[in-house]
Scaffold this motif. Structure first.
Motif, PDB file in Angstrom:
ATOM      1  N   PRO A   8       0.776  -1.429   0.069  1.00  0.00           N
ATOM      2  CA  PRO A   8       0.069  -0.055  -0.056  1.00  0.00           C
ATOM      3  C   PRO A   8       0.825   1.312   0.075  1.00  0.00           C
ATOM      4  N   SER A   9       2.124   1.256   0.496  1.00  0.00           N
ATOM      5  CA  SER A   9       2.932   2.427   0.505  1.00  0.00           C
ATOM      6  C   SER A   9       3.742   2.799  -0.874  1.00  0.00           C
ATOM      7  N   TYR A  10       3.501   1.744  -1.756  1.00  0.00           N
ATOM      8  CA  TYR A  10       4.331   1.916  -3.011  1.00  0.00           C
ATOM      9  C   TYR A  10       3.736   2.797  -4.021  1.00  0.00           C
ATOM     10  N   PRO A  11       4.300   3.548  -4.556  1.00  0.00           N
ATOM     11  CA  PRO A  11       3.518   4.493  -5.678  1.00  0.00           C
ATOM     12  C   PRO A  11       3.157   3.370  -6.897  1.00  0.00           C
ATOM     13  N   VAL A  12       2.287   3.725  -7.634  1.00  0.00           N
ATOM     14  CA  VAL A  12       1.812   2.951  -8.743  1.00  0.00           C
ATOM     15  C   VAL A  12       1.961   3.574 -10.168  1.00  0.00           C
ATOM     16  N   LEU A  13       2.982   2.789 -10.809  1.00  0.00           N
ATOM     17  CA  LEU A  13       3.497   3.725 -12.102  1.00  0.00           C
ATOM     18  C   LEU A  13       2.662   2.913 -13.307  1.00  0.00           C
ATOM     19  N   VAL A  14       1.974   3.741 -14.094  1.00  0.00           N
ATOM     20  CA  VAL A  14       1.104   3.135 -14.902  1.00  0.00           C
ATOM     21  C   VAL A  14       1.363   4.019 -16.508  1.00  0.00           C
ATOM     22  N   HIS A  15       1.591   3.044 -17.467  1.00  0.00           N
ATOM     23  CA  HIS A  15       1.484   3.576 -18.795  1.00  0.00           C
ATOM     24  C   HIS A  15       0.169   4.113 -19.574  1.00  0.00           C
ATOM     25  N   PRO A  16       0.120   5.153 -20.165  1.00  0.00           N
ATOM     26  CA  PRO A  16      -1.189   5.440 -20.700  1.00  0.00           C
ATOM     27  C   PRO A  16      -1.837   4.541 -21.836  1.00  0.00           C
ATOM     28  N   GLU A  17      -1.244   3.408 -22.139  1.00  0.00           N
ATOM     29  CA  GLU A  17      -1.643   2.603 -23.006  1.00  0.00           C
ATOM     30  C   GLU A  17      -2.591   1.594 -22.452  1.00  0.00           C
ATOM     31  N   CYS A  18      -2.681   1.512 -20.953  1.00  0.00           N
ATOM     32  CA  CYS A  18      -3.503   1.079 -20.089  1.00  0.00           C
ATOM     33  C   CYS A  18      -4.975   1.481 -20.276  1.00  0.00           C
ATOM     34  N   SER A  19      -5.825   0.643 -19.839  1.00  0.00           N
ATOM     35  CA  SER A  19      -7.535   1.044 -19.971  1.00  0.00           C
ATOM     36  C   SER A  19      -7.497   2.009 -18.704  1.00  0.00           C
ATOM     37  N   LYS A  20      -8.848   2.608 -18.815  1.00  0.00           N
ATOM     38  CA  LYS A  20      -9.038   3.700 -18.128  1.00  0.00           C
ATOM     39  C   LYS A  20      -9.231   3.227 -16.531  1.00  0.00           C
ATOM     40  N   ASN A  21      -9.733   1.865 -16.198  1.00  0.00           N
ATOM     41  CA  ASN A  21      -9.934   1.366 -14.975  1.00  0.00           C
ATOM     42  C   ASN A  21      -8.584   1.127 -14.492  1.00  0.00           C
ATOM     43  N   VAL A  22      -7.467   0.719 -15.128  1.00  0.00           N
ATOM     44  CA  VAL A  22      -6.253   0.585 -14.572  1.00  0.00           C
ATOM     45  C   VAL A  22      -5.697   1.931 -14.237  1.00  0.00           C
TER      46      VAL A  22
END
Length: 301
Positions: A188-202
């Protein structure tokens, strides 16, 4: 002499530059002269004095390098390493969208094939897209091929009207919200790094959304001890290189692009030795596609 030494010797003999995308196998990234995002690599290849470029990536990337460096020999170690998302963008579907929306500007993600770039008003990268589209006067934007990146940009630029082509990256599309939530609950303490090619709910679960290079930069600059990485796992090599004391958590279901993993050291050696799988592009198509890239520079200022 092992295969790495053979490759390095051949590279010197043939005055070649080896560039590798951040999703390539670790051993390919390790031996490359330059590692980075696709368009960054094409620019670096253009700036290099080397006359031969070996592009370790997928086909559209090697095409982009040839667009920018028409007088250089561009080789790709595996000839069938195509991008499924780029291949989803087909001309007749784009023509239909253009006929329905004649006043729209065609904005094409750099992750696209030559024929699509050639009929586009401007090309964009995931990091430059927001600024470029904001600088376009027209309200209507046909965006292709990635509907996920397009919907992300629509959120950022609500004054624009986006017409989204129905393409996607299969690797990023496979990532599921429920699995992410489970990984986040465990860290829970880790930042979540996401690429914009992922779907909106991700994307909605992200701490930070950015291009491959931006995700790597964020992890290197942040004071966090660890990160949840939600993109193709090839980025872990560079992340760990820049931040050896940090922890990187991935999805339980591996996020791996099979086409990006096709190139091996053996392929690279054979490519250099035999100078095989040279990229050739039609002159007229190159001229048209180069205009989309030139507009990318103009509109990103």
């Amino acid at each position: 002499m092992n295969i790495v030494d053979k490759i390095l010797r051949l590279k010197e003999e043939k005055d070649a530059l080896i560039v590798a995308h951040l999703y390539q196998r670790p051993e390919i990234q390790e031996i490359a002269d330059i590692v980075g995002d696709s368009y960054f690599l094409s620019k670096k290849a253009m700036e290099s004095p080397k006359k031969t470029i070996v592009f370790c990536g997928v086909k559209f990337m090697a095409e982009s390098a040839k667009i920018l460096s028409p007088n250089k020999k561009v080789l790709i170690p595996v000839n069938d390493s195509t991008c499924p998302m780029a291949d989803m963008a087909v001309m007749y579907k784009l023509d239909e969208l253009k006929s329905k929306h004649p006043n729209a500007k065609v904005v094409t993600y750099i992750n696209s094939n030559l024929d699509v770039k050639a009929v586009s008003d401007v090309a964009v990268t995931s990091s430059s897209a927001e600024k470029i589209i904001n600088n376009i006067e027209e309200e209507e934007i046909i965006f292709l091929p990635d509907r996920n990146l397009g919907s992300y940009l629509q959120e950022k630029l609500p004054k624009k009207k986006f017409i989204l082509y129905d393409g996607f990256c299969p690797t990023h599309e496979r990532i599921e919200k429920e699995e992410m939530e489970a990984v986040i609950a465990e860290n829970p303490s880790y930042p979540v790094l996401v690429h914009p090619e992922c779907s909106k709910n991700v994307r909605d679960l992200a701490t930070f959304i950015g291009s491959t290079s931006e995700l790597i930069g964020y992890s290197a600059e942040s004071n966090a001890e660890g990160f949840i990485v939600v993109t193709e796992e090839g980025v872990l090599y560079e992340m760990q290189l820049k931040s050896p004391n940090k922890k990187f958590i991935t999805m339980k279901t591996p996020v791996i692009c099979p086409n990006m993993k096709k190139i091996t050291l053996e392929n690279l050696y054979s490519c250099l030795k035999n100078e095989e799988y040279e990229v050739h592009i039609d002159y007229e198509m190159r001229e048209k596609a180069s205009r989309a890239l030139e507009n990318m520079h103009l509109l990103s200022k």
